[in-house]
Motif scaffolding. Structure first.
Motif, PDB file in Angstrom:
ATOM      1  N   THR B 104      -5.318   7.585   9.325  1.00 52.82           N
ATOM      2  CA  THR B 104      -6.542   6.636   9.783  1.00 52.82           C
ATOM      3  C   THR B 104      -5.705   5.427  10.435  1.00 52.82           C
ATOM      4  OG1 THR B 104      -6.142   6.653   6.982  1.00 52.82           O
ATOM      5  CG2 THR B 104      -7.936   8.182   8.516  1.00 52.82           C
ATOM      6  N   PHE B 105      -7.137   4.636  10.079  1.00 48.98           N
ATOM      7  CA  PHE B 105      -6.325   3.298  10.592  1.00 48.98           C
ATOM      8  C   PHE B 105      -5.720   3.010   9.403  1.00 48.98           C
ATOM      9  CE2 PHE B 105      -7.700  -1.190   9.926  1.00 48.98           C
ATOM     10  CZ  PHE B 105      -6.526  -2.410  11.086  1.00 48.98           C
ATOM     11  N   GLU B 106      -6.906   2.606   7.718  1.00 51.72           N
ATOM     12  CA  GLU B 106      -6.030   2.509   6.313  1.00 51.72           C
ATOM     13  C   GLU B 106      -4.953   2.641   6.115  1.00 51.72           C
ATOM     14  OE1 GLU B 106      -9.502   3.795   7.957  1.00 51.72           O
ATOM     15  OE2 GLU B 106     -10.098   1.937   7.671  1.00 51.72           O
ATOM     16  N   ASP B 107      -4.129   3.945   6.826  1.00 55.36           N
ATOM     17  CA  ASP B 107      -2.564   4.588   6.493  1.00 55.36           C
ATOM     18  C   ASP B 107      -2.047   3.613   7.689  1.00 55.36           C
ATOM     19  OD1 ASP B 107      -3.921   6.322   4.927  1.00 55.36           O
ATOM     20  OD2 ASP B 107      -3.822   7.803   6.924  1.00 55.36           O
ATOM     21  N   ILE B 108      -2.404   3.647   8.599  1.00 56.51           N
ATOM     22  CA  ILE B 108      -1.463   2.531   9.306  1.00 56.51           C
ATOM     23  C   ILE B 108      -1.078   1.014   9.076  1.00 56.51           C
ATOM     24  CG2 ILE B 108      -1.063   1.978  11.611  1.00 56.51           C
ATOM     25  CD1 ILE B 108      -2.802   4.379  13.275  1.00 56.51           C
ATOM     26  N   ALA B 109      -2.564   0.553   8.668  1.00 58.61           N
ATOM     27  CA  ALA B 109      -2.305  -0.648   8.404  1.00 58.61           C
ATOM     28  C   ALA B 109      -1.231  -1.167   6.863  1.00 58.61           C
ATOM     29  CB  ALA B 109      -3.464  -1.676   8.062  1.00 58.61           C
ATOM     30  N   SER B 110      -1.806   0.116   6.057  1.00 55.90           N
ATOM     31  CA  SER B 110      -0.752   0.176   4.782  1.00 55.90           C
ATOM     32  C   SER B 110       0.533   0.549   4.909  1.00 55.90           C
ATOM     33  CB  SER B 110      -2.034   0.689   3.521  1.00 55.90           C
ATOM     34  OG  SER B 110      -1.321   2.913   3.481  1.00 55.90           O
ATOM     35  N   HIS B 111       1.040   1.455   6.113  1.00 58.86           N
ATOM     36  CA  HIS B 111       2.187   1.542   6.202  1.00 58.86           C
ATOM     37  C   HIS B 111       2.873   0.249   6.672  1.00 58.86           C
ATOM     38  CE1 HIS B 111       1.714   5.491   5.412  1.00 58.86           C
ATOM     39  NE2 HIS B 111       1.240   5.797   6.212  1.00 58.86           N
ATOM     40  N   TYR B 112       2.249  -0.476   7.627  1.00 62.28           N
ATOM     41  CA  TYR B 112       2.656  -1.215   7.673  1.00 62.28           C
ATOM     42  C   TYR B 112       3.154  -3.015   7.052  1.00 62.28           C
ATOM     43  CZ  TYR B 112       2.215  -5.812  11.495  1.00 62.28           C
ATOM     44  OH  TYR B 112       2.490  -6.769  12.046  1.00 62.28           O
ATOM     45  N   GLN B 113       1.899  -2.574   6.097  1.00 64.82           N
ATOM     46  CA  GLN B 113       2.280  -3.769   5.072  1.00 64.82           C
ATOM     47  C   GLN B 113       3.973  -3.389   4.899  1.00 64.82           C
ATOM     48  OE1 GLN B 113       0.685  -6.585   3.460  1.00 64.82           O
ATOM     49  NE2 GLN B 113      -0.837  -5.902   5.829  1.00 64.82           N
ATOM     50  N   ALA B 114       3.991  -1.809   4.407  1.00 60.84           N
ATOM     51  CA  ALA B 114       4.984  -1.384   3.440  1.00 60.84           C
ATOM     52  C   ALA B 114       6.699  -1.094   3.841  1.00 60.84           C
ATOM     53  CB  ALA B 114       4.629  -0.269   2.815  1.00 60.84           C
ATOM     54  N   THR B 115       6.417  -2.090   5.485  1.00 66.32           N
ATOM     55  CA  THR B 115       7.379  -2.435   6.390  1.00 66.32           C
ATOM     56  C   THR B 115       7.430  -0.677   7.067  1.00 66.32           C
ATOM     57  OG1 THR B 115       9.269  -2.163   4.771  1.00 66.32           O
ATOM     58  CG2 THR B 115       8.641  -3.896   4.165  1.00 66.32           C
TER      59      THR B 115
END
Lengths: 65, 203
Positions: B104-115
């Protein structure tokens, strides 16, 4: 000129991929680059020219989020 | 931009599959051996590292954060049930590519935050290569996710994965996706090298 890096437009004077890598301070290791969707090995960066509108995808460590 | 993920069949071992991909011209491979012991993984991984050097290819390993430095891999891919990305980053430092799986988009956003440095997003459609799949996305799913990625100004390459064949690539690349991860489609082809040539033409 303007090129597209990871879907973001940036302005650069870099004539080839090697110059762009220097400009963006890409690390020596842990980086993969594709031009117009084709992966380009580091050994070919110098001879890979950049033109207006070139689409570049950079997968690099060291500056994720 | 194609990432090949190792796979095995009756005819081909994991190592064969990677050798085929590199011979075919693919420049980005992921060694995935879900049920292998550490010893097997190290032995195959050492050979894959050598081949990737020879072909100028980027070498990612699946899951095994602890083997990244030992194998001199360029990076590691972390699935939903693997180590969290933020923890892997702490262990591995900044010079290693970390990829994360998203549905999902939410997964992508959270992975992005996690570097994370790239995302494997899928599955595109149902696939038999991987067990325990998330809901399939299809072209519409990618379009909507990539729209949100753009709106959120998240500049991370997103690679589509899951049941993708050569014919699907042009359509998927229209959705804003940066690349394609493939596994089964290549090995299941009658002539894998020809199939890779077809795929590289489509990308």
């Amino acid at each position: 000129m303007n090129i597209n890096v990871n879907n973001k437009t940036i302005t650069t004077d870099a004539a080839n991929l090697s110059a762009l890598a220097q400009e963006l301070s890409l690390p020596e290791k842990g980086v993969a680059v594709a031009i117009e969707n084709k992966m380009v090995p580091r050994t070919l960066w110098e001879q890979t020219p950049l033109e207006e509108g070139t689409s570049v995808v950079i997968i690099k460590a060291a500056c994720g989020g | 931009m194609i990432q090949f993920i190792s796979h095995f069949t009756e005819q081909h071992t994991y190592l064969d599959s990677i050798r085929l991909a590199l011979e075919g011209g693919i420049k980005w491979v992921q060694l995935r051996m879900k049920e292998a012991s550490e010893e097997e993984f190290l032995s195959v991984g050492t050979e894959v590292r050598r081949l990737c050097n020879q072909y100028g290819a980027t070498f990612i390993i699946d899951d095994h954060v602890e083997l990244v430095h030992k194998l001199k891999a360029d990076g590691v891919h972390l699935g939903k049930n693997d180590m969290p990305i933020i923890e892997a980053r702490r262990i591995l430092g900044n010079n290693v590519i970390i990829g994360g799986t998203a549905n999902t988009f939410e997964d992508i956003a959270s992975h992005y935050q996690a570097t994370a440095n790239y995302i494997g997003c899928g599955p595109f459609r149902f696939t038999t290569t991987k067990k325990g799949l998330s809901p399939t996305l299809g072209l519409e799913g990618y379009r909507s996710i990539m729209q949100k990625v753009k709106e959120a100004a998240i500049d991370i390459p997103v690679v589509a994965i899951g049941g993708i064949t050569a014919e699907d690539i042009p359509g998927i690349m229209q959705t804003g996706i940066s690349g394609i991860a493939l596994s089964g489609a290549i090995l299941r082809a009658e002539n894998p090298i020809e199939e890779i040539n077809r795929i590289l033409k489509y990308e």
